[in-house]
Scaffold this motif. Sequence first.
Motif, PDB file in Angstrom:
ATOM      1  N   THR A  82      73.302  24.309  22.103  1.00 61.94           N
ATOM      2  CA  THR A  82      72.954  25.518  21.371  1.00 61.94           C
ATOM      3  C   THR A  82      71.525  25.958  21.630  1.00 61.94           C
ATOM      4  N   ILE A  83      71.348  27.242  21.695  1.00 63.97           N
ATOM      5  CA  ILE A  83      70.013  27.834  21.709  1.00 63.97           C
ATOM      6  C   ILE A  83      69.655  28.049  20.244  1.00 63.97           C
ATOM      7  N   TYR A  84      68.566  27.442  19.814  1.00 63.44           N
ATOM      8  CA  TYR A  84      68.220  27.482  18.393  1.00 63.44           C
ATOM      9  C   TYR A  84      66.947  28.286  18.105  1.00 63.44           C
ATOM     10  N   TRP A  85      66.295  28.758  19.153  1.00 64.34           N
ATOM     11  CA  TRP A  85      65.031  29.489  18.997  1.00 64.34           C
ATOM     12  C   TRP A  85      64.917  30.486  20.131  1.00 64.34           C
ATOM     13  N   ILE A  86      64.624  31.729  19.818  1.00 65.08           N
ATOM     14  CA  ILE A  86      64.430  32.759  20.838  1.00 65.08           C
ATOM     15  C   ILE A  86      63.165  33.533  20.504  1.00 65.08           C
ATOM     16  N   GLU A  87      62.249  33.511  21.449  1.00 69.31           N
ATOM     17  CA  GLU A  87      61.014  34.297  21.369  1.00 69.31           C
ATOM     18  C   GLU A  87      60.348  34.254  19.998  1.00 69.31           C
ATOM     19  N   GLY A  88      60.165  33.059  19.486  1.00 73.84           N
ATOM     20  CA  GLY A  88      59.425  32.885  18.244  1.00 73.84           C
ATOM     21  C   GLY A  88      60.244  32.816  16.978  1.00 73.84           C
ATOM     22  N   ASP A  89      61.547  32.993  17.079  1.00 74.49           N
ATOM     23  CA  ASP A  89      62.392  32.987  15.885  1.00 74.49           C
ATOM     24  C   ASP A  89      63.451  31.897  15.957  1.00 74.49           C
ATOM     25  N   TYR A  90      63.505  31.087  14.901  1.00 68.88           N
ATOM     26  CA  TYR A  90      64.564  30.096  14.792  1.00 68.88           C
ATOM     27  C   TYR A  90      65.858  30.802  14.386  1.00 68.88           C
ATOM     28  N   ILE A  91      66.972  30.317  14.898  1.00 72.53           N
ATOM     29  CA  ILE A  91      68.283  30.896  14.600  1.00 72.53           C
ATOM     30  C   ILE A  91      68.938  30.019  13.534  1.00 72.53           C
ATOM     31  N   LYS A  92      69.075  30.568  12.328  1.00 73.13           N
ATOM     32  CA  LYS A  92      69.536  29.786  11.173  1.00 73.13           C
ATOM     33  C   LYS A  92      70.897  29.138  11.402  1.00 73.13           C
ATOM     34  N   ASP A  93      71.852  29.871  11.974  1.00 77.65           N
ATOM     35  CA  ASP A  93      73.184  29.295  12.195  1.00 77.65           C
ATOM     36  C   ASP A  93      73.127  28.129  13.174  1.00 77.65           C
ATOM     37  N   ALA A  94      72.285  28.232  14.191  1.00 79.99           N
ATOM     38  CA  ALA A  94      72.139  27.144  15.162  1.00 79.99           C
ATOM     39  C   ALA A  94      71.511  25.924  14.500  1.00 79.99           C
ATOM     40  N   LEU A  95      70.541  26.144  13.629  1.00 73.06           N
ATOM     41  CA  LEU A  95      69.908  25.027  12.918  1.00 73.06           C
ATOM     42  C   LEU A  95      70.900  24.325  12.000  1.00 73.06           C
ATOM     43  N   LYS A  96      71.761  25.097  11.341  1.00 77.81           N
ATOM     44  CA  LYS A  96      72.806  24.492  10.500  1.00 77.81           C
ATOM     45  C   LYS A  96      73.758  23.656  11.356  1.00 77.81           C
TER      46      LYS A  96
END
Length: 190
Positions: free
Chosen positions: A59-73
Amino acid sequence: MTEQSTTGRMTRRGVLGAFAATAIVATPTFSKAAGFLRGGGDIRRLRMTSPRTGERIDTIYWIEGDYIKDALKEISLFMRDWRTNDVKDIDLRTIDILAASHNLLDVQEPYMLLSGYRTAKTNTMLRSRSRGVAKNSRHLKGEAADLRLSSRSVNQMYRAALACRGGGVGKYSRSNFVHMDCGPVRSWGG
């Protein structure tokens, strides 16, 4: 088990430096690597398998400075205590250390996750079986992972994690895994 301590906590600069180094290595023909690092497609990815559950995560969990909440879950669910199925949010610093050290190793093979989050019950059981399990383990807080790669040695994994200067790194050569956590910067093992 001997422990060598150095003072300091994980620094954002240390982990970002590890990502920057891998981004530059990954894009050697890109003449404006600094521009690439400032946001022209900067991502963080985590790839792991679990021999205990048979699950895989990529999973990609971070893009250009922003964490992706669904990926972190998804990562927290993947790194759950597989013995009890209890889930705890995995510390973002730990996730970043895992991803950065994986990038430094320059492999496509996913990490094999041996242990992520642990409940107190699981940690107590493991302590009764091994002297190497800490009573107040960072695993209890969702701040640690024990990992293995078949394509890289324990020494290579250990050195990559140390290069991140993001937290604790333990080398367990006899058991063929490396411990990584987001606690104070320190190292141990043999």
